[in-house]
Design an enzyme around this catalytic site. Sequence first.
Site, PDB file in Angstrom:
ATOM      1  N   GLY A  11       0.550  -1.182  -0.569  1.00  0.00           N
ATOM      2  CA  GLY A  11       0.087   0.399  -0.078  1.00  0.00           C
ATOM      3  C   GLY A  11       1.126   1.505  -0.059  1.00  0.00           C
ATOM      4  O   GLY A  11       1.674   1.396  -0.478  1.00  0.00           O
ATOM      5  N   PHE A  12       0.245   1.878  -0.018  1.00  0.00           N
ATOM      6  CA  PHE A  12       0.716   3.867  -0.256  1.00  0.00           C
ATOM      7  C   PHE A  12       1.343   3.754   1.597  1.00  0.00           C
ATOM      8  O   PHE A  12       2.629   4.091   1.181  1.00  0.00           O
ATOM      9  CB  PHE A  12      -0.235   4.822  -0.268  1.00  0.00           C
ATOM     10  CG  PHE A  12       0.467   6.207   0.364  1.00  0.00           C
ATOM     11  CD1 PHE A  12       1.250   6.712  -0.366  1.00  0.00           C
ATOM     12  CD2 PHE A  12      -0.439   6.809   1.582  1.00  0.00           C
ATOM     13  CE1 PHE A  12       1.490   8.051   0.496  1.00  0.00           C
ATOM     14  CE2 PHE A  12      -0.062   8.048   1.822  1.00  0.00           C
ATOM     15  CZ  PHE A  12       1.300   8.741   1.338  1.00  0.00           C
ATOM     16  N   ASP A  32       0.560  -8.492   2.098  1.00  0.00           N
ATOM     17  CA  ASP A  32      -0.525  -8.182   1.198  1.00  0.00           C
ATOM     18  C   ASP A  32      -0.862  -8.647   0.695  1.00  0.00           C
ATOM     19  O   ASP A  32      -0.212 -10.217  -0.636  1.00  0.00           O
ATOM     20  CB  ASP A  32       0.191  -6.647  -0.097  1.00  0.00           C
ATOM     21  CG  ASP A  32      -0.916  -5.840   0.146  1.00  0.00           C
ATOM     22  OD1 ASP A  32      -2.164  -6.846  -0.115  1.00  0.00           O
ATOM     23  OD2 ASP A  32      -0.150  -4.782   0.335  1.00  0.00           O
ATOM     24  N   SER A  76      -5.184  -2.683   5.069  1.00  0.00           N
ATOM     25  CA  SER A  76      -6.254  -2.951   5.476  1.00  0.00           C
ATOM     26  C   SER A  76      -6.886  -1.588   3.754  1.00  0.00           C
ATOM     27  O   SER A  76      -6.567  -0.006   4.054  1.00  0.00           O
ATOM     28  CB  SER A  76      -6.864  -1.757   6.338  1.00  0.00           C
ATOM     29  OG  SER A  76      -8.415  -1.133   6.795  1.00  0.00           O
ATOM     30  N   LYS A  92     -13.188  -7.672   8.182  1.00  0.00           N
ATOM     31  CA  LYS A  92     -12.678  -8.369   8.473  1.00  0.00           C
ATOM     32  C   LYS A  92     -11.255  -8.008   9.188  1.00  0.00           C
ATOM     33  O   LYS A  92     -10.471  -8.685   9.576  1.00  0.00           O
ATOM     34  CB  LYS A  92     -12.837  -9.662   7.251  1.00  0.00           C
ATOM     35  CG  LYS A  92     -13.995 -10.368   7.588  1.00  0.00           C
ATOM     36  CD  LYS A  92     -14.143 -11.133   6.368  1.00  0.00           C
ATOM     37  CE  LYS A  92     -13.841 -12.439   6.764  1.00  0.00           C
ATOM     38  NZ  LYS A  92     -13.249 -12.759   5.202  1.00  0.00           N
ATOM     39  N   ASN A 100      -5.288 -12.619  14.018  1.00  0.00           N
ATOM     40  CA  ASN A 100      -4.088 -13.027  13.872  1.00  0.00           C
ATOM     41  C   ASN A 100      -2.474 -12.570  13.802  1.00  0.00           C
ATOM     42  O   ASN A 100      -1.192 -12.708  14.150  1.00  0.00           O
ATOM     43  CB  ASN A 100      -4.168 -13.554  12.123  1.00  0.00           C
ATOM     44  CG  ASN A 100      -5.587 -14.260  11.298  1.00  0.00           C
ATOM     45  OD1 ASN A 100      -5.364 -15.244  12.314  1.00  0.00           O
ATOM     46  ND2 ASN A 100      -5.946 -14.232  10.506  1.00  0.00           N
ATOM     47  N   TYR A 146     -15.196   0.923   8.625  1.00  0.00           N
ATOM     48  CA  TYR A 146     -13.639   0.990   8.938  1.00  0.00           C
ATOM     49  C   TYR A 146     -13.754   1.440  10.232  1.00  0.00           C
ATOM     50  O   TYR A 146     -12.833   1.654  10.532  1.00  0.00           O
ATOM     51  CB  TYR A 146     -13.524   2.502   7.520  1.00  0.00           C
ATOM     52  CG  TYR A 146     -11.758   2.676   7.786  1.00  0.00           C
ATOM     53  CD1 TYR A 146     -10.869   1.353   7.652  1.00  0.00           C
ATOM     54  CD2 TYR A 146     -11.565   4.200   7.926  1.00  0.00           C
ATOM     55  CE1 TYR A 146      -9.652   2.199   7.575  1.00  0.00           C
ATOM     56  CE2 TYR A 146     -10.085   4.238   8.548  1.00  0.00           C
ATOM     57  CZ  TYR A 146      -9.535   3.286   7.907  1.00  0.00           C
ATOM     58  OH  TYR A 146      -8.159   3.937   7.728  1.00  0.00           O
TER      59      TYR A 146
END
Length: 313
Positions: A11-12, A32, A76, A92, A100, A146
């Site tokens: 991600g960013f 990822d 996320s 999730k 996890n 979120y």
Amino acid sequence: MPRTLVTGAAGFLGSHLCERLLAEGHEVIAMDNLLTGNIDNIAHLYDREQFKYIKHNVTEYIFYPGPLDYIFHFASPASPIDYLEHPIPTLKVGALGTHNALGLAHAKKAKFLLASTSEVYGDPLVHPQREDYWGNVNPIGPRGVYDEAKRFAEAITMAYHRSHGLRTHIVRIFNTYGPRMRLRDGRVVPAFIGQALRGEDLTVFGDGKQTRSFCYVSDLIDGIYRLSQSDYHEPVNIGDPTELTVLQFAEEILRLTGSKSKIVHKPLPVDDPKQRRPDISLAKRVLGWEPRVPLSEGLGKTIEYFKTKVGGS
Ligand code: UDP
């Protein structure tokens, strides 16, 4: 050499974090599932001996055979249109994925850092937001997937700290911008820069009087790295306290790009926070951190990056 797992590494923010960790001498295991991440963000790291990519969805059990010293849990969807498009994966990854990742940290006796968010404050009734403000969140609104996932993630992180003595950190990340944001992730920075560069109208939602405070990515990553090296376990805001209205921000983008685009107004999304600005006195005191990159300088670099992307994706 510490060995560190980063979830959401493509991600960013995850990709910038991987670079910083490599520079600090870590061996980096980048994980990822590419739901919203982009492999191009980390492709330049492949030939580094200290870097390894594993494609995995962390809502499933995470198997890693060797020792680990740190886990940075950044997986996320994080832009409003991404989590509206993927509401259940967002819930999730915040809940099961965090469980996890914490379980793995516990098994490996690794330090754990959770990427949380200013969204835990919802549409805040206290301004600027300090870490001891509990927030004003609509649990069943579209953003609730979120906000509540991240609130649960904070709760379970503190529970692992208190019950298992895990060394944990929680960073509440405020609006951040910089190269490797997705041009079409819907967030205001890529949206306005993309529109300005293409000569399209800038779409200001609502009257544009809502405020945000924008932090350049290198400053944010520096704050996160410092937090990971500290002994502080409670949440810490990391963000830039320079506050602008969205309308002022649109004008700044027009000025910096020299674009002749016009500003048009579109409906305000449901539960869009009216104001947001971090109180960073805790980060200053505990981490000796404050942002250094002025908005015009950070936006200049970001605009250069997006110039290479406009016309593409
Ligand atoms: N926004 C806007 N036009 C756009 C995209 C966003 O006016 O094309 C506004 C949005 O309504 C919000 C602010 O910009 O008030 C920041 O939105 P963003 O999606 O970047 O993230 P948020 O801070 O809401 O999580």
